[in-house]
Design a protein around this motif. Sequence first.
Motif, PDB file in Angstrom:
ATOM      1  N   ARG A   6       0.863  -1.334   0.116  1.00 14.87           N
ATOM      2  CA  ARG A   6       0.078  -0.199   0.123  1.00 14.87           C
ATOM      3  C   ARG A   6       0.882   1.205   0.027  1.00 14.87           C
ATOM      4  O   ARG A   6       0.417   2.406  -0.096  1.00 14.87           O
ATOM      5  N   VAL A  33      -9.140   7.328 -20.713  1.00 14.27           N
ATOM      6  CA  VAL A  33      -9.947   6.136 -20.601  1.00 14.27           C
ATOM      7  C   VAL A  33     -11.084   5.924 -21.556  1.00 14.27           C
ATOM      8  O   VAL A  33     -11.282   4.790 -21.700  1.00 14.27           O
ATOM      9  N   ALA A  91     -19.411  10.817 -11.845  1.00 12.33           N
ATOM     10  CA  ALA A  91     -18.054  10.459 -12.883  1.00 12.33           C
ATOM     11  C   ALA A  91     -17.122  10.082 -12.007  1.00 12.33           C
ATOM     12  O   ALA A  91     -16.793  10.846 -10.996  1.00 12.33           O
ATOM     13  N   GLN A  93     -12.809   8.444 -12.398  1.00 16.31           N
ATOM     14  CA  GLN A  93     -11.792   8.087 -13.288  1.00 16.31           C
ATOM     15  C   GLN A  93     -10.552   8.046 -12.551  1.00 16.31           C
ATOM     16  O   GLN A  93     -10.335   9.112 -11.867  1.00 16.31           O
ATOM     17  N   ARG A  99      -4.314   2.381 -11.287  1.00 17.95           N
ATOM     18  CA  ARG A  99      -5.559   1.453 -10.580  1.00 17.95           C
ATOM     19  C   ARG A  99      -5.315   0.326  -9.640  1.00 17.95           C
ATOM     20  O   ARG A  99      -4.290  -0.121  -9.604  1.00 17.95           O
ATOM     21  N   LEU A 103      -6.969   4.681  -5.095  1.00 19.65           N
ATOM     22  CA  LEU A 103      -6.905   5.866  -5.350  1.00 19.65           C
ATOM     23  C   LEU A 103      -8.407   6.154  -5.609  1.00 19.65           C
ATOM     24  O   LEU A 103      -9.073   7.290  -5.225  1.00 19.65           O
ATOM     25  N   GLY A 104      -9.285   5.360  -6.192  1.00 17.79           N
ATOM     26  CA  GLY A 104     -10.715   5.383  -6.609  1.00 17.79           C
ATOM     27  C   GLY A 104     -11.379   5.578  -5.335  1.00 17.79           C
ATOM     28  O   GLY A 104     -12.144   6.692  -5.219  1.00 17.79           O
ATOM     29  N   ASN A 131     -20.811  -2.683 -17.001  1.00 17.94           N
ATOM     30  CA  ASN A 131     -19.491  -2.360 -16.683  1.00 17.94           C
ATOM     31  C   ASN A 131     -19.293  -2.952 -15.235  1.00 17.94           C
ATOM     32  O   ASN A 131     -19.074  -2.300 -14.152  1.00 17.94           O
ATOM     33  N   SER A 140     -17.895  -2.335  -3.587  1.00 14.16           N
ATOM     34  CA  SER A 140     -16.875  -2.383  -2.556  1.00 14.16           C
ATOM     35  C   SER A 140     -16.987  -1.201  -1.701  1.00 14.16           C
ATOM     36  O   SER A 140     -16.223  -1.175  -0.492  1.00 14.16           O
TER      37      SER A 140
ATOM     38  N   THR B 127     -16.142  -7.860  -0.857  1.00 17.93           N
ATOM     39  CA  THR B 127     -17.183  -7.180  -0.840  1.00 17.93           C
ATOM     40  C   THR B 127     -18.272  -7.457  -0.035  1.00 17.93           C
ATOM     41  O   THR B 127     -18.828  -6.905   0.855  1.00 17.93           O
TER      42      THR B 127
HETATM   43  C1  COA Z   1     -13.560   2.349 -11.431  1.00 15.62           C
HETATM   44  C2  COA Z   1     -12.208   3.034 -10.977  1.00 15.62           C
HETATM   45  C3  COA Z   1     -12.187   4.320 -10.844  1.00 15.62           C
HETATM   46  C4  COA Z   1     -11.346   2.300  -9.861  1.00 15.62           C
HETATM   47  O1  COA Z   1     -10.647   3.111  -9.610  1.00 15.62           O
HETATM   48  P1  COA Z   1      -9.246   2.357  -8.656  1.00 15.62           P
HETATM   49  O2  COA Z   1      -8.366   3.410  -8.142  1.00 15.62           O
HETATM   50  O3  COA Z   1      -8.622   1.315  -9.203  1.00 15.62           O
HETATM   51  O4  COA Z   1     -10.083   1.812  -7.329  1.00 15.62           O
HETATM   52  P2  COA Z   1      -9.657   1.304  -6.055  1.00 15.62           P
HETATM   53  O5  COA Z   1      -7.971   0.768  -6.123  1.00 15.62           O
HETATM   54  O6  COA Z   1      -9.763   2.269  -4.927  1.00 15.62           O
HETATM   55  O7  COA Z   1     -10.596  -0.215  -5.889  1.00 15.62           O
HETATM   56  C5  COA Z   1     -11.347  -0.430  -4.819  1.00 15.62           C
HETATM   57  C6  COA Z   1     -12.186  -1.624  -5.021  1.00 15.62           C
HETATM   58  O8  COA Z   1     -13.013  -1.425  -6.286  1.00 15.62           O
HETATM   59  C7  COA Z   1     -12.976  -2.698  -7.128  1.00 15.62           C
HETATM   60  N1  COA Z   1     -12.152  -2.694  -8.173  1.00 15.62           N
HETATM   61  C8  COA Z   1     -11.393  -1.765  -8.752  1.00 15.62           C
HETATM   62  N2  COA Z   1     -10.836  -2.355 -10.006  1.00 15.62           N
HETATM   63  C9  COA Z   1     -11.380  -3.607 -10.200  1.00 15.62           C
HETATM   64  C10 COA Z   1     -11.348  -4.377 -11.062  1.00 15.62           C
HETATM   65  N3  COA Z   1     -10.616  -4.158 -12.410  1.00 15.62           N
HETATM   66  N4  COA Z   1     -12.146  -5.690 -11.043  1.00 15.62           N
HETATM   67  C11 COA Z   1     -12.719  -6.004  -9.970  1.00 15.62           C
HETATM   68  N5  COA Z   1     -12.943  -5.230  -8.907  1.00 15.62           N
HETATM   69  C12 COA Z   1     -12.390  -3.998  -8.958  1.00 15.62           C
HETATM   70  C13 COA Z   1     -12.338  -3.687  -6.045  1.00 15.62           C
HETATM   71  O9  COA Z   1     -13.382  -4.187  -4.898  1.00 15.62           O
HETATM   72  C14 COA Z   1     -11.471  -2.655  -5.085  1.00 15.62           C
HETATM   73  O10 COA Z   1     -11.015  -3.163  -3.779  1.00 15.62           O
HETATM   74  P3  COA Z   1      -9.602  -4.077  -3.697  1.00 15.62           P
HETATM   75  O11 COA Z   1      -8.669  -3.251  -4.344  1.00 15.62           O
HETATM   76  O12 COA Z   1      -9.285  -4.185  -2.236  1.00 15.62           O
HETATM   77  O13 COA Z   1     -10.065  -5.277  -4.413  1.00 15.62           O
HETATM   78  C15 COA Z   1     -11.133   2.625 -12.256  1.00 15.62           C
HETATM   79  O14 COA Z   1     -11.005   1.410 -12.603  1.00 15.62           O
HETATM   80  C16 COA Z   1     -11.460   3.526 -13.571  1.00 15.62           C
HETATM   81  O15 COA Z   1     -11.031   4.604 -13.603  1.00 15.62           O
HETATM   82  N6  COA Z   1     -12.107   2.792 -14.403  1.00 15.62           N
HETATM   83  C17 COA Z   1     -12.678   3.186 -15.498  1.00 15.62           C
HETATM   84  C18 COA Z   1     -13.527   4.574 -15.805  1.00 15.62           C
HETATM   85  C19 COA Z   1     -14.933   4.236 -15.824  1.00 15.62           C
HETATM   86  O16 COA Z   1     -15.294   3.228 -16.438  1.00 15.62           O
HETATM   87  N7  COA Z   1     -15.676   5.041 -15.220  1.00 15.62           N
HETATM   88  C20 COA Z   1     -17.197   4.943 -15.317  1.00 15.62           C
HETATM   89  C21 COA Z   1     -17.659   6.231 -16.047  1.00 15.62           C
HETATM   90  S1  COA Z   1     -18.100   7.392 -14.680  1.00 15.62           S
END
Ligand code: COA
Lengths: 156, 152
Positions: A6, A33, A91, A93, A99, A103-104, A131, A140, B127
């Motif tokens: 982490r 993205v 929104a 991203q 990822r 950070l999300g 999605n 989550s 989750t």
């Molecule tokens: C969705 C998104 C914002 C997540 O951001 P991130 O920084 O990767 O998120 P986190 O690291 O905080 O993940 C938190 C949890 O989300 C879930 N998660 C994130 N990515 C995942 C993946 N690829 N598959 C399954 N679960 C996922 C997991 O439960 C994760 O927890 P864990 O790491 O303990 O398993 C990022 O994947 C993204 O930008 N995706 C594309 C953008 C998009 O489609 N946006 C929608 C339009 S608004």
Amino acid sequence: MAKPQRSDPAEAIDIRPATVADLAGVIALDEEVTGLVKPEYWHDMFARYGARGTGSGCFLVAGNPARIDGFIVGEVRAWEFGSPPSGWVFAVQVRARLRVLGLGSRLFEAVCARFRAAGIDRVRTMVARDNTVIHSFFRSQGMTAGPFIELEMRLE
Amino acid sequence: MKFQKATEFALYAVLELAADPARQLTAVEIADKYGISAHHLAKVLRDLGRAGLVDAVRGVGGGYRFAGNAKRLTLMDVIRLFEDVGTDSSDTAPRTTGEDIAEGLRFVVAELDAQTSATLRSISLSTMLKLVARHPWATEARPARRAARRAR
Ligand SMILES: CC(C)(COP(=O)(O)OP(=O)(O)OC[C@H]1O[C@@H](n2cnc3c(N)ncnc32)[C@H](O)[C@@H]1OP(=O)(O)O)[C@@H](O)C(=O)NCCC(=O)NCCS
């Protein structure tokens, strides 16, 4: 099972309200993205939800103007469909390279903290059914199905 | 929607073991906790072992240990080992062209199936364990229960 590291680059990234100087970075990340360049859309989003907007919006970025690594946009909406004021996230991203490093989740927590500070006790969003990544992400965070169902129809 | 017994037992076992991947439990220990048949659960655990979700630990004090990645395995990954979910209902229903009512019903059932499948695919075991720890049913279901009481 080895615990995921982490102490990674994502942890040090600063999360703060977006400024106009961040918009180029937001547009670039969105292009990365989604593959679409939408400057008018993001300028409009900033005018509506940015710091100088109506006050009910919340536009946060992660990173610095030279490189935006993530963003989240939300708003407090009141009495839509009879619902008391609630926070909406529409929104989020994160840069692909950064990822699954939390950070999300930090962006989501930051927007929720602002909603809480505004006296809001509920946050909502809407996800595309196919999605799974974004759906899993919001689940989550603790989100579950709410009392509304999205309906639509084609206008002939 | 109601799951088959085997699916329900599999979800209990996988989630119970995933809650502490270092811990090993026997079929009897899990069955006692949930008040279910140890015999049936033993069969389900063998199926889960074959699918690679749990490891059988041999010898004295043997049992089962979780063997998957709780962050990436979803409820759907467990459920689909035991029953037919998330498949397009129009594949299974007999198709009669020109049967508008039958087509219309399939359309509505497909809407339900799509919702179910998206929900089950989006909830990872980790989750799900977080949800269990939060007890959302205690707060979210309150108005519904109150309404049900009022209706009685
Ligand atoms: C969705 C998104 C914002 C997540 O951001 P991130 O920084 O990767 O998120 P986190 O690291 O905080 O993940 C938190 C949890 O989300 C879930 N998660 C994130 N990515 C995942 C993946 N690829 N598959 C399954 N679960 C996922 C997991 O439960 C994760 O927890 P864990 O790491 O303990 O398993 C990022 O994947 C993204 O930008 N995706 C594309 C953008 C998009 O489609 N946006 C929608 C339009 S608004």
